[in-house]
Enzyme design. Sequence first.
Site, PDB file in Angstrom:
ATOM      1  N   CYS A 129       0.811  -1.226   0.000  1.00  0.00           N
ATOM      2  CA  CYS A 129       0.000   0.000   0.000  1.00  0.00           C
ATOM      3  C   CYS A 129       0.842   1.274   0.000  1.00  0.00           C
ATOM      4  CB  CYS A 129      -0.947  -0.011   1.200  1.00  0.00           C
ATOM      5  SG  CYS A 129      -0.163  -0.416   2.770  1.00  0.00           S
ATOM      6  N   HIS A 242      -2.846   6.555   4.342  1.00  0.00           N
ATOM      7  CA  HIS A 242      -1.428   6.622   4.689  1.00  0.00           C
ATOM      8  C   HIS A 242      -0.811   7.923   4.165  1.00  0.00           C
ATOM      9  CE1 HIS A 242      -1.820   2.646   6.046  1.00  0.00           C
ATOM     10  NE2 HIS A 242      -1.119   1.974   5.143  1.00  0.00           N
TER      11      HIS A 242
END
Length: 333
Positions: A129, A242
């Site tokens: 990710c 994130h």
Amino acid sequence: MKLYTVAVLGATGAVGQEMMKILEERNFPVGKLIPLASARSAGKTLKFKGEDVTIQEACDTAFEGVDIVLGAAENDIAQKFAPAIVKAGAVFVDNSSAFRLDPKVPLIVPEINPEDVSWHNGIISNPNCSTIITVTAVNALNQLSPIKAMTASTYQAVSGAGAGGPIELMNEVEALREGKTYEPKVFSHQIAYNLIPQIGGEQFEGYTSEEMKMQNEGRKIMHLPELKVSCTCVRVPVVRSHSISVSLHFDHKITVAEAREVLKHAPGVKLVDDLAKKEYPMPLDTSNQDIVFVGRIRPDLTDDNGLCLWCCGDQVRKGAATNAIQIAELLVK
């Protein structure tokens, strides 16, 4: 339009459920959807396009007649079922790290290396990710001048640990508010009001497995085999999305103005960079959507050929589920 039989391996997890949601959002040509999970979930139902779809137990025979398998399960499950998926004639788009560094398996971010889909042998890997978010943010700059090295610090939301991560954060906040204790189960330490500077186990010279993914996967995706990356991965008490701080070291100098102009037009990127107006990428703004926001672009004061930037992206979507479905879209094209 041809319709495809699509299976989601690990359909009950956070990424598997997001994959089903995004298949519907993007109007992927699904003729039949087969959610696959463990025996304890078999027989239960999930919603897809307003209808109940029955979960089937994942087993070797479950892939017969399937065109595309979207993997949202752990490494051991991916490795267990990959031979049966390939034997059945399906293409396995796998979100685990099991095959990412296999030289026979493409590792794809569609905005960067879509051409690599052409040499798959039945398995295509979805990158980590944080790697997806970071390389989407910086790849356009690599076209101006080859990136020689990156120094990155990731600020990874609790959603990256699965569906239990946000629950644990909320439970800890509530317990602390009430003066109670809460024993962490998902994370190694309390995450509420805290930072945990370890994601993954030690892999190389004090770097964790999560930290080494940025170099090893970044090299493969961007076709930069000599790329050097020093990365620190930190779990932060953010629910979703994130963030990554990146220092880029180029072969020759790129100005801030040049970088901003290129990033304005980079696929999958939104430039959000006005310090005076307090405009920059933040997790709250980048959650529940698929674009990587990039900002805080400035010279690296330690390197005349360097730039610093900050980027954010939704870990569950672009960092996992959406990227996998974009890969599937390349297949059907």
